[in-house]
Design a protein around this motif. Structure first.
Motif, mmCIF file in Angstrom:
data_model
loop_
_atom_site.group_PDB
_atom_site.id
_atom_site.type_symbol
_atom_site.label_atom_id
_atom_site.label_comp_id
_atom_site.label_asym_id
_atom_site.label_seq_id
_atom_site.Cartn_x
_atom_site.Cartn_y
_atom_site.Cartn_z
ATOM 1 N N LEU A 14 0.840 -1.191 0.000
ATOM 2 C CA LEU A 14 0.000 0.000 0.000
ATOM 3 C C LEU A 14 0.879 1.246 0.000
ATOM 4 C CD1 LEU A 14 -2.559 -1.092 2.756
ATOM 5 C CD2 LEU A 14 -2.786 -1.348 0.282
ATOM 6 N N ARG A 15 0.549 2.206 -0.845
ATOM 7 C CA ARG A 15 1.302 3.463 -0.892
ATOM 8 C C ARG A 15 0.533 4.526 -0.120
ATOM 9 N NH1 ARG A 15 1.748 5.921 -5.508
ATOM 10 N NH2 ARG A 15 3.826 6.778 -5.205
ATOM 11 N N THR A 16 1.209 5.125 0.847
ATOM 12 C CA THR A 16 0.583 6.149 1.675
ATOM 13 C C THR A 16 1.433 7.407 1.699
ATOM 14 O OG1 THR A 16 1.665 5.354 3.705
ATOM 15 C CG2 THR A 16 -0.497 4.415 3.167
ATOM 16 N N LYS A 17 0.790 8.497 2.034
ATOM 17 C CA LYS A 17 1.470 9.790 2.138
ATOM 18 C C LYS A 17 1.453 10.243 3.591
ATOM 19 C CE LYS A 17 1.356 14.515 0.282
ATOM 20 N NZ LYS A 17 0.643 15.432 -0.658
ATOM 21 N N VAL A 18 2.582 10.749 4.050
ATOM 22 C CA VAL A 18 2.655 11.304 5.397
ATOM 23 C C VAL A 18 2.045 12.705 5.356
ATOM 24 C CG1 VAL A 18 4.149 11.954 7.321
ATOM 25 C CG2 VAL A 18 4.755 9.992 5.881
ATOM 26 N N VAL A 19 0.816 12.841 5.821
ATOM 27 C CA VAL A 19 0.146 14.137 5.753
ATOM 28 C C VAL A 19 0.355 14.960 7.019
ATOM 29 C CG1 VAL A 19 -1.596 13.302 4.154
ATOM 30 C CG2 VAL A 19 -2.041 13.182 6.598
ATOM 31 N N ARG A 20 0.798 14.294 8.090
ATOM 32 C CA ARG A 20 1.091 15.023 9.321
ATOM 33 C C ARG A 20 2.145 14.276 10.122
ATOM 34 N NH1 ARG A 20 -2.690 16.230 14.642
ATOM 35 N NH2 ARG A 20 -1.345 17.813 15.559
ATOM 36 N N LYS A 21 3.076 15.039 10.684
ATOM 37 C CA LYS A 21 4.112 14.502 11.571
ATOM 38 C C LYS A 21 4.197 15.432 12.770
ATOM 39 C CE LYS A 21 9.121 13.621 11.775
ATOM 40 N NZ LYS A 21 10.412 13.696 11.018
ATOM 41 N N TRP A 22 3.979 14.899 13.955
ATOM 42 C CA TRP A 22 3.969 15.774 15.124
ATOM 43 C C TRP A 22 4.415 15.022 16.371
ATOM 44 C CZ3 TRP A 22 -0.061 12.992 13.494
ATOM 45 C CH2 TRP A 22 -0.994 12.482 14.407
ATOM 46 N N GLN A 23 4.919 15.767 17.345
ATOM 47 C CA GLN A 23 5.411 15.159 18.571
ATOM 48 C C GLN A 23 4.265 14.964 19.548
ATOM 49 O OE1 GLN A 23 8.992 16.868 20.042
ATOM 50 N NE2 GLN A 23 9.196 15.449 21.747
ATOM 51 N N VAL A 24 4.174 13.758 20.120
ATOM 52 C CA VAL A 24 3.082 13.455 21.042
ATOM 53 C C VAL A 24 3.586 13.113 22.435
ATOM 54 C CG1 VAL A 24 1.434 12.735 19.276
ATOM 55 C CG2 VAL A 24 3.046 11.066 20.221
ATOM 56 N N ALA A 25 4.895 13.024 22.606
ATOM 57 C CA ALA A 25 5.496 12.755 23.919
ATOM 58 C C ALA A 25 6.996 12.916 23.773
ATOM 59 C CB ALA A 25 5.150 11.353 24.427
ATOM 60 N N ASN A 26 7.689 12.836 24.889
ATOM 61 C CA ASN A 26 9.143 12.907 24.863
ATOM 62 C C ASN A 26 9.707 11.779 23.998
ATOM 63 O OD1 ASN A 26 11.808 13.569 25.593
ATOM 64 N ND2 ASN A 26 11.771 12.088 27.268
ATOM 65 N N GLN A 27 10.396 12.160 22.893
ATOM 66 C CA GLN A 27 11.028 11.228 21.963
ATOM 67 C C GLN A 27 10.032 10.371 21.185
ATOM 68 O OE1 GLN A 27 14.690 9.355 23.039
ATOM 69 N NE2 GLN A 27 15.409 11.449 23.147
ATOM 70 N N VAL A 28 8.745 10.731 21.210
ATOM 71 C CA VAL A 28 7.730 9.988 20.459
ATOM 72 C C VAL A 28 7.128 10.900 19.396
ATOM 73 C CG1 VAL A 28 5.575 8.685 20.534
ATOM 74 C CG2 VAL A 28 7.189 8.528 22.440
#
Length: 569
Positions: free
Chosen positions: A258-272
Motif C-alpha cells: 500500500l502506498r501512503t502519504k505522510v500528511v502530518r508529523k507531530w510530537q506526542v510525547a518525549n522522543q515519540v
C-alpha cells in the motif's frame, strides 16, 4: 425494460440522514442502507448483514460503526469492513469481510449513488451557483419510463432540458429539476430541486407536494390496467464460509503493497513522534484494535508499528514511533529522514494482539510506547460502553504519549509516573488482583515489565486464555550453538539446521515457502505446528501453556532440544 446501472440517481435527501439514523433506500431493485457517520461521511451499502442477510437499515448507527442487531456483526465507516464478530471474540476478522458498497456523493440537499458508474456524477450547470430547495420526495407505483413521460405535464413553466434521469422546468423566476429515481421495475421516486430557494420555503414545499401528489394520482391511474413489468433480477453472491474465519498467513508474510502519504508529523510525547498516513489512491483496509502495519523505511529496513486508530477512523492510519538510540536504525530513520509529504509503502493491517469484547471487564496495562495498541483498544471499548481500565506506566509525565486521546478516555485512564521497579511491581500486582471469571487483561511494554506482569497474573490465578500480551522485541538470550534435524512431514524432506542458522533460514534456503516478518520471535508470523520432537522455545510470542504443549514453534528463533523435530509443512 431498459436498466442503466451506470447512471447516477438521487437515492435520499440530506434530511433523511439525521444523527445516528439509518435510511433504507432503493435503486434498480437493490435495497440500500444509507447512513451518515459522526465525521459527516455518508455511506451507501448493500442493505444486508453478510452473516444472515438481516437488513442493516434496522441496525444501530453508532457513529463510527454500523452494528447488525441480529448477531452483532460490526462494520466500519467508509470501508464497510467487518470489525467484530461476537461468535469469534478472540479473533480479528479477516479484512476481506467487507459489505458491498456503492459510490456516493452528497450535493444540493440530495444523496446520489449509482450501481456501476462509468463516469463521475454530473449535475445541471444551473445548480452550481444556487442554493436549491430539496422538495419532499414523491413515491409513485409506476415504471420510471411512464413517470418521465407523464412528468412533462407538471404544472411549472416549460421543459427546457432533459436527460434520462431529469426534466428541467423554467418559470419566470425559478427553475425546477425533477429527478426520476427508479426504485425497481414498477416503482419510482420523484425528487425535486427548486432554485433558487424561495422566500417562503414552507409554502413552496406545500405547493409542490400538492402538485406532485396530483401528478402521482394521474400516473398511477394511467398504468392501473397495464400488465406489471418484468421484475429486475438482482443477484446476491453468497458469503463464503471461510470469510468468517481467520485468513491464512500469506506465504511470504505481510506484503508492503500500500502506498501512503505522510500528511502530518507531530510530537506526542518525549522522543515519540506520531505520523498520520493517508492512502494514495483507494481506500485503506479496515484495521481492528490491536493491529499493526509493516512500514518500509528509506534505509531498506521494514518495521512494525501499532495503529492507534479508534473505531470508524478508516480514512487514515496513525502510528507512534519512539526514538531508540540502541535500536538497529528503524526509529531513527523514520524520525530523522521521513517528513510530511513523503511517501511510505506499508502493509495491510495484521493483528496478533486482538481485543475480545465479551469480557465482563477489560484491564489494559501499558508501559511507555506500549500504549499505542492500547489506545485503539480503549477507544473501541469506550465507544461500545464496555467496562475497562487503562493503566499507563511511564518514567516522566511528558512520556505519556497522545495526551489528547488519553484526555478523551477520561477517568478510565490511570497513569503511574516515575515509579521504581519495586513499586511498579506492587502496583501491577494490585491491578491484576485475584482473577474473576470473565475478566481479561492485556499487557504491552518493555520485556521485563511483561514478564513480571504475566508472572503476577499467573500467581493470582489468571488462566493463560485470559492473559494477552505483545512484545515489541525479543528480550530472551538466544543460544544458537546447537544443531539438529528437521523433517517436513508434508514435503517428504529432511534438512539439517546447523549452529548459527535458524529453522526459518534453512527452510527459505531450500526453497520452502515460509512466512516471516519480525524475525526476532515476537510477532508469530513464522509459527509452525510440531508433530514430534521437543522444541527449545526462544520466542516471546507463545503463552506458557502453548510452550508446555510443545505443539507450536516460532521458527525464526526457537530451536530443538531433541535431535529431530517433525514439522507439519
Amino acid at each position: 425494460m431498459y436498466v442503466d446501472f451506470s447512471q447516477w440517481y438521487p437515492i435520499a435527501s440530506s434530511s433523511d440522514l439525521p444523527l445516528r439514523h439509518v435510511y433504507q433506500g432503493q435503486l434498480w431493485g437493490r435495497e440500500l442502507a444509507v447512513w451518515r457517520a459522526d465525521d459527516g461521511h455518508v455511506n451507501v451499502w448493500e442493505n444486508r448483514c453478510l452473516h444472515r442477510g438481516v437488513r442493516l437499515s434496522i441496525g444501530l448507527n453508532e457513529g463510527r460503526e454500523l452494528r447488525c442487531i441480529y448477531h452483532g456483526w460490526r462494520y466500519a465507516n467508509r470501508t464497510a469492513g467487518c470489525t467484530y464478530i461476537p461468535a469469534h471474540p478472540a479473533d480479528a476478522p479477516a479484512r476481506t469481510i467487507c459489505n458491498n458498497t456503492y459510490q456516493c456523493i452528497e450535493a444540493h440537499g440530495l444523496v446520489w449513488s449509482a450501481i456501476a458508474p462509468e463516469a463521475d456524477l454530473t449535475l445541471p450547470v444551473a445548480l452550481d451557483d444556487t442554493m436549491p430547495l430539496a422538495l419532499r420526495p414523491m413515491p409513485i407505483s409506476a415504471p420510471s419510463s411512464e413517470v418521465k413521460k407523464m412528468a412533462w405535464d407538471y404544472p411549472f413553466g416549460a421543459v427546457i432540458d432533459q436527460d434520462s434521469k431529469c426534466l428541467t422546468f423554467q418559470s419566470s423566476d425559478a427553475r425546477l429539476h425533477l429527478f426520476i429515481q427508479p426504485v425497481d421495475a414498477g416503482r419510482t421516486i420523484l425528487r425535486g430541486l427548486l432554485s433558487p430557494t424561495p422566500a417562503d420555503p414552507i409554502e413552496a414545499m406545500q405547493h409542490h407536494n400538492d402538485a406532485m401528489t396530483a401528478l402521482r394520482d394521474r400516473i398511477e391511474l394511467a398504468v392501473a390496467g397495464a400488465p406489471p413489468p418484468a421484475a429486475i433480477d438482482v443477484q446476491f453472491a453468497p458469503v463464503a464460509k471461510e470469510l468468517a474465519e481467520m485468513p491464512d498467513r500469506a506465504p511470504a508474510g505481510p506484503k508492503v503493497e500500500l502506498r501512503t502519504k505522510v500528511v502530518r508529523k507531530w510530537q506526542v510525547a518525549n522522543q515519540v513522534i506520531a505520523y498520520r498516513l493517508e492512502s494514495i489512491g483507494g481506500q485503506l483496509p479496515t484495521a481492528h484494535p490491536g493491529s499493526h502495519i509493516d512500514v518500509s523505511l528509506p534505509n531498506g529496513m521494514s518495521r512494525q508499528y501499532s495503529l492507534t486508530n479508534g473505531p470508524g477512523e478508516t480514512d487514515h492510519y496513525t502510528i507512534g514511533v519512539k526514538r531508540d538510540s540502541a535500536s538497529r536504525g528503524g526509529s531513527i530513520c523514520l524520525q530523522d529522514d521521513v517528513q510530511e509529504g513523503d511517501v511510505l509503502a506499508i502493509s495491510a493491517p495484521h493483528n496478533n494482539f486482538p481485543l475480545r469484547r465479551d469480557a465482563v471487564k477489560t484491564i489494559l496495562i501499558a508501559g511507555g510506547i506500549g500504549l499505542t495498541p492500547m489506545l485503539a483498544m480503549a477507544q473501541a471499548l469506550k465507544v461500545q460502553d464496555l467496562p475497562f481500565e487503562l493503566h499507563v506506566f511511564v518514567r516522566l509525565k511528558n512520556d505519556l504519549a497522545f495526551p489528547n486521546l488519553l484526555d478523551e478516555l477520561g477517568e478510565s485512564v490511570v497513569p503511574y509516573i516515575g515509579l521504581s521497579s519495586e513499586v511498579t511491581g506492587g502496583a501491577i500486582a494490585d491491578i491484576v488482583g485475584n482473577y474473576t471469571l470473565g475478566q481479561h487483561v492485556y499487557i504491552c511494554g518493555p520485556g521485563p515489565m511483561l514478564e513480571a506482569a504475566r508472572g503476577m497474573a499467573a500467581n493470582a490465578g489468571w488462566p493463560d486464555s485470559a492473559v494477552h500480551f505483545e512484545y515489541f522485541k525479543n528480550t530472551n538470550d538466544i543460544d544458537d550453538s546447537t544443531s539438529f534435524e528437521i523433517a517436513l512431514a508434508r514435503s517428504a524432506l529432511t534438512l539439517q539446521v546447523p549452529a548459527g542458522k535458524t529453522i526459518l533460514q534453512v527452510l527459505q534456503e531450500n526453497g520452502i515457502t515460509a512466512p516471516s516478518s519480525c524475525e526476532q520471535g515476537a510477532c508469530g508470523t513464522c509459527l509452525m505446528t510440531v508433530i514430534d520432537g521437543e522444541p527449545d522455545h526462544k520466542d516471546v510470542y507463545l503463552s506458557s501453556s502453548e510452550r508446555a504443549s510443545n505443539q507450536k514453534i516460532v521458527t525464526c528463533v526457537s530451536r530443538s532440544k531433541s535431535h529431530r523435530l517433525v514439522l507439519d509443512i
